[in-house]
Scaffold this active site. Structure first.
Site, short mmCIF file in Angstrom:
data_model
loop_
_atom_site.label_atom_id
_atom_site.label_comp_id
_atom_site.label_asym_id
_atom_site.label_seq_id
_atom_site.Cartn_x
_atom_site.Cartn_y
_atom_site.Cartn_z
N HIS A 164 0.70 -1.15 0.02
CA HIS A 164 0.02 0.06 -0.02
C HIS A 164 0.93 1.20 0.02
O HIS A 164 2.07 1.14 0.59
CB HIS A 164 -0.83 -0.09 1.27
CG HIS A 164 -1.68 1.01 1.17
ND1 HIS A 164 -1.69 2.35 1.90
CD2 HIS A 164 -3.12 0.91 1.16
CE1 HIS A 164 -2.80 2.87 1.68
NE2 HIS A 164 -3.60 2.06 1.44
N ASP A 214 3.16 -4.69 8.00
CA ASP A 214 2.12 -3.90 7.85
C ASP A 214 0.96 -4.78 8.30
O ASP A 214 0.53 -5.51 7.27
CB ASP A 214 2.04 -3.08 6.53
CG ASP A 214 0.74 -2.82 6.15
OD1 ASP A 214 -0.40 -2.72 6.84
OD2 ASP A 214 0.44 -1.79 5.03
N GLN A 235 -4.15 -5.02 7.15
CA GLN A 235 -5.68 -6.08 6.72
C GLN A 235 -5.42 -7.51 7.61
O GLN A 235 -6.37 -8.31 7.44
CB GLN A 235 -5.39 -6.55 5.24
CG GLN A 235 -5.29 -5.06 4.43
CD GLN A 235 -6.92 -4.43 4.40
OE1 GLN A 235 -7.97 -5.14 5.06
NE2 GLN A 235 -7.08 -3.15 3.87
N LYS A 271 -10.58 -0.57 10.52
CA LYS A 271 -10.63 -1.89 9.65
C LYS A 271 -10.95 -2.94 10.52
O LYS A 271 -11.30 -4.03 9.99
CB LYS A 271 -9.27 -1.92 8.86
CG LYS A 271 -9.05 -0.97 7.90
CD LYS A 271 -7.85 -1.48 7.09
CE LYS A 271 -7.01 -0.17 6.53
NZ LYS A 271 -7.85 0.23 5.25
N CYS A 314 -4.76 2.68 -3.59
CA CYS A 314 -3.41 2.88 -2.95
C CYS A 314 -2.29 2.02 -3.17
O CYS A 314 -1.63 1.75 -2.42
CB CYS A 314 -3.78 3.14 -1.51
SG CYS A 314 -4.86 4.60 -1.25
#
Ligand code: 7TS
Length: 408
Positions: A124, A201, A204, A227, A366
């Site tokens: 991203h 990261d 998600q 999220k 993104c």
């Protein structure tokens, strides 16, 4: 079904919303942000109704209650990702700020011109641009683990990059476009053997999988509350205590100091050192409630349900002539289906689906370099969460057939 989705859906008031008279929302955009269940909304309302006050400053009852709630949420978040200590959780605004915090503090204190940072081609923008800025400022070198045609990371190239003495490996645990779940534990182990530290990261992965920072041996993990059933405006950075303690502060101001003189200051200990100014207090309460909500359902159950929906969605989408879904098979990915539809621009697909209340995202999500890699400017993306149903997948598929009719 491994989850009682009917009763789960009842806790998300927005899922009952009609976007137009008689047209109920079919929310397939949880990768962008998830919807919020009643206990999260209620916890934040209760905070404002009963104990709103600034934290860490007052001795009065409300301030003490607000401070306790803020710190209790931190403990819940630490437990959720199995962090050894709550002080290893830094509140930030979101994943983006968490990654920037590492880039602006750890990286600026530890990296010099020529040092190698390894990223991947499926990042991203929030795990690319902070490193671009640092490369321009410091002359650090960036290399990328390539993405294969089936949407996986090419670990052979990674192994060869590791021989170039990298200082940092920063990578996504789950792609927001391909859905690919990356072999994080292996990537981290290899990075450590090469003497590099790691940033995961988790934007998600933390919402959708059981993530255990000790099992992964991650040095840093970045994620966003919004999220994972929580509010916008708050996220977290997990960092190993010894790393966080050695890092310079990020922003200066109230709360992040032990002592201030006219010409100097002494920083506070962690986590306060990285939390300058009045933080997102109500949001921390909501974040804690979101973690409670997900914990009560069980992340293994969330992941199993999403797997079932994703498998079904891929099967149904691939039946449609002209639809091409990107990324690996369902067993290697989370609840994301990004696709192109022959001859129709992804934005047109999304717009026509919206007529039936179907909310999907279109664009580069993104992740422009990843789309470039696949030679496409954009995709339409449907994404799933614990409240998604096969019936919603069916509506998506019907919607795509309607798109076909409109565009001949
Ligand atoms: N990393 C990944 C893998 C993401 O999917 C996102 C957001 C971020 C970082 C940034 O998170 P933020 O909370 O700081 O914005 N992804 C998306 C998306 O796919 N559509 O909208 C936001």
């Amino acid at each position: 079904m491994s989850l009682d989705v009917v009763s789960i859906r009842r806790q998300f008031p927005i899922l009952d919303r009609e976007v137009r008279p008689g047209i109920k929302v079919v929310y397939l955009d949880s990768t962008a942000t998830s919807q919020k269940p009643e206990p999260v909304i209620e916890a934040m309302n209760e905070y404002y109704r009963r104990f709103n006050a600034n934290i860490h400053r007052g001795v009065h009852t409300l301030a003490e209650e607000a401070t306790a709630a803020y710190e209790l949420a931190r403990e819940k978040i630490a437990k959720f990702i199995n962090a050894p200590a709550a002080r290893e959780i830094i509140y930030t605004r979101n994943t983006t700020e968490s990654i920037n915090l590492v880039a602006y503090t750890w990286a600026r204190a530890n990296l010099k011109a020529g040092d190698l940072v390894i990223l991947t081609e499926m990042e991203h923008h929030s795990n690319l641009v902070p490193w671009h800025i640092l490369a321009a400022e410091r002359g650090i070198r960036l290399e990328f683990i390539p993405v294969t045609n089936d949407g996986l990371l090419d670990l052979d190239v990674y192994r060869s990059l590791l021989s170039q003495d990298p200082k940092l490996v920063s990578f996504t645990h789950m792609s927001n476009v391909l859905g690919t779940i990356t072999p994080a534990a292996e990537i981290i182990k290899l990075a450590h053997e090469a003497g590099a530290i790691t940033v995961v990261d988790g934007a998600q992965s933390v919402p959708h999988l059981k993530v255990d920072v000790q099992k992964l041996d991650a040095d840093f993990l970045a994620f966003s509350a919004h999220k994972m059933c929580g509010p916008t405006g708050i996220g977290a950075l997990y960092g190993k205590a010894d790393l966080l303690e050695a890092m310079p502060p990020f922003m200066g101001g109230g709360d992040m100091i032990k002592e201030v003189k006219l010409r100097s200051f002494r920083p506070n200990s962690i986590p306060a050192k990285f939390e300058a100014g009045t933080p997102a207090i109500a949001e921390s309460v909501g974040f804690g409630a979101a973690v409670d909500f997900l914990t009560s359902i069980g992340m293994e159950n969330v992941a199993a349900h999403e797997h079932e929906i994703t498998e079904y969605a891929l099967e149904r989408l691939e039946e449609i002539p002209g639809v091409k879904v990107f990324g690996p098979s369902a067993d290697k990915k989370g609840g994301v289906a990004s696709f192109t539809f022959d001859g129709v621009h992804p934005h047109d697909v999304a717009q026509i689906l919206d007529r039936d209340g179907i909310a999907v995202r279109a664009g580069h999500h993104c992740a422009q370099p990843l789309h470039e890699k696949f030679g496409i400017p954009a995709t339409t993306r449907a994404s799933f969460y614990l409240y998604s149903t096969k019936d919603e997948v069916d509506k998506l598929v019907e919607g795509i057939y309607k798109v076909k009719k409109v565009f001949g």
